[in-house]
Design a protein around this motif. Structure first.
Motif, short mmCIF file in Angstrom:
data_model
loop_
_atom_site.label_atom_id
_atom_site.label_comp_id
_atom_site.label_asym_id
_atom_site.label_seq_id
_atom_site.Cartn_x
_atom_site.Cartn_y
_atom_site.Cartn_z
N HIS A 25 0.87 -1.17 0.00
CA HIS A 25 0.00 0.00 0.00
C HIS A 25 0.91 1.22 0.00
O HIS A 25 1.84 1.30 0.82
N MET A 26 0.67 2.14 -0.90
CA MET A 26 1.56 3.30 -1.01
C MET A 26 0.76 4.57 -1.27
O MET A 26 -0.38 4.51 -1.77
N ALA A 27 1.36 5.70 -0.92
CA ALA A 27 0.79 7.01 -1.21
C ALA A 27 1.90 7.95 -1.63
O ALA A 27 3.01 7.90 -1.09
N MET A 28 1.60 8.77 -2.61
CA MET A 28 2.58 9.69 -3.19
C MET A 28 2.16 11.13 -2.86
O MET A 28 1.00 11.50 -3.03
N PHE A 29 3.12 11.93 -2.38
CA PHE A 29 2.84 13.29 -1.95
C PHE A 29 3.77 14.27 -2.67
O PHE A 29 4.96 13.98 -2.87
#
Length: 238
Positions: A25-29
């Protein structure tokens, strides 16, 4: 050519290291480039400024299920950086950028020793609380202090076929910056704009994330049900 080997906790690891099954699970900011540069100045690398004054930070939870380093959870903070010697900028610069690994807590001692000795990754021992259900979530604590909690909304399928790619990661340990080439295949990928809630705790790692402007809305978040990876040896950079 003879494959290199490393002895970790009495076990011989023959390169390359294979991860046969994992999920992520990943999130890009999008964050302030100067703040991110200040955070990783010790590496000698330069952040990739994909927009004026902006760079990309990725927060990722990996669950390694079947691989040469055993089963474990791992949380990573990575900053997108230019290859050594490159001053590329703009959106197209991301095509050649690599991931500098700034935080990498794990919950098993064997992978901690392997990660630090083989690749110079900044692995430390951590505890993870996993929340399954309509939303996937987790908390990561180090030394009893909360680093981060993340809750993901379910994304939409974006591909019916596995996606393969070759990438580079960078690490810095004991005064040495290293580059590691790896390949991965993602299947069962779901993604969405935003889609994640971030909570920061009181651990020093959390304060570093706060210096980047987190918590904030993610550019996008994604999950992958099936991940396979291959890691080569690290190469020391001059």
């Amino acid at each position: 050519m003879t494959a290199s080997q490393h002895t970790i906790a009495g076990t011989v690891i023959t390169m390359p290291v294979q991860i046969r099954k994992a999920n992520q699970h990943m999130a890009m900011f999008s964050v302030d480039a100067d703040a991110a540069q200040h955070l990783i100045d010790y590496s000698g690398l330069q952040v990739c400024r994909y927009l004026p004054g902006r760079t990309i930070v990725v927060l990722m939870l990996m669950h390694y299920i079947d691989g040469d380093l055993g089963q474990y959870y791992e949380f990573g903070t990575s900053v997108m950086v230019n290859p050594p010697g490159s001053n590329a900028s703009g959106p197209r610069a991301l095509q050649s950028a690599g991931a500098f690994i700034h935080h990498l807590p794990v919950d098993q001692a064997f992978t901690l020793e392997a990660g630090t000795k083989i690749w110079g990754y900044p692995k430390v021992m951590a505890d993870f609380t996993i929340r399954e259900g309509r939303e996937f979530g987790f908390d990561c604590t180090v030394d009893g202090q909360l680093v981060i909690g993340m809750d993901f909304r379910r994304g939409l399928p974006i591909s019916l076929t596995p996606r393969q790619s070759a990438q580079r990661s960078y690490s810095h340990r004991d005064g040495i910056t290293r580059e590691t080439a790896f390949e991965h295949t993602l299947d069962g990928v779901r993604t969405r704009l935003g889609g994640v809630r971030v909570r920061l705790g009181d651990h020093p790692y959390a304060k570093e994330l706060a210096s980047l402007g987190l918590p904030k809305r993610a550019l996008l978040s994604s999950s992958a049900d099936q991940v396979q990876m291959t890691f080569g040896d690290a190469q020391e950079l001059p």
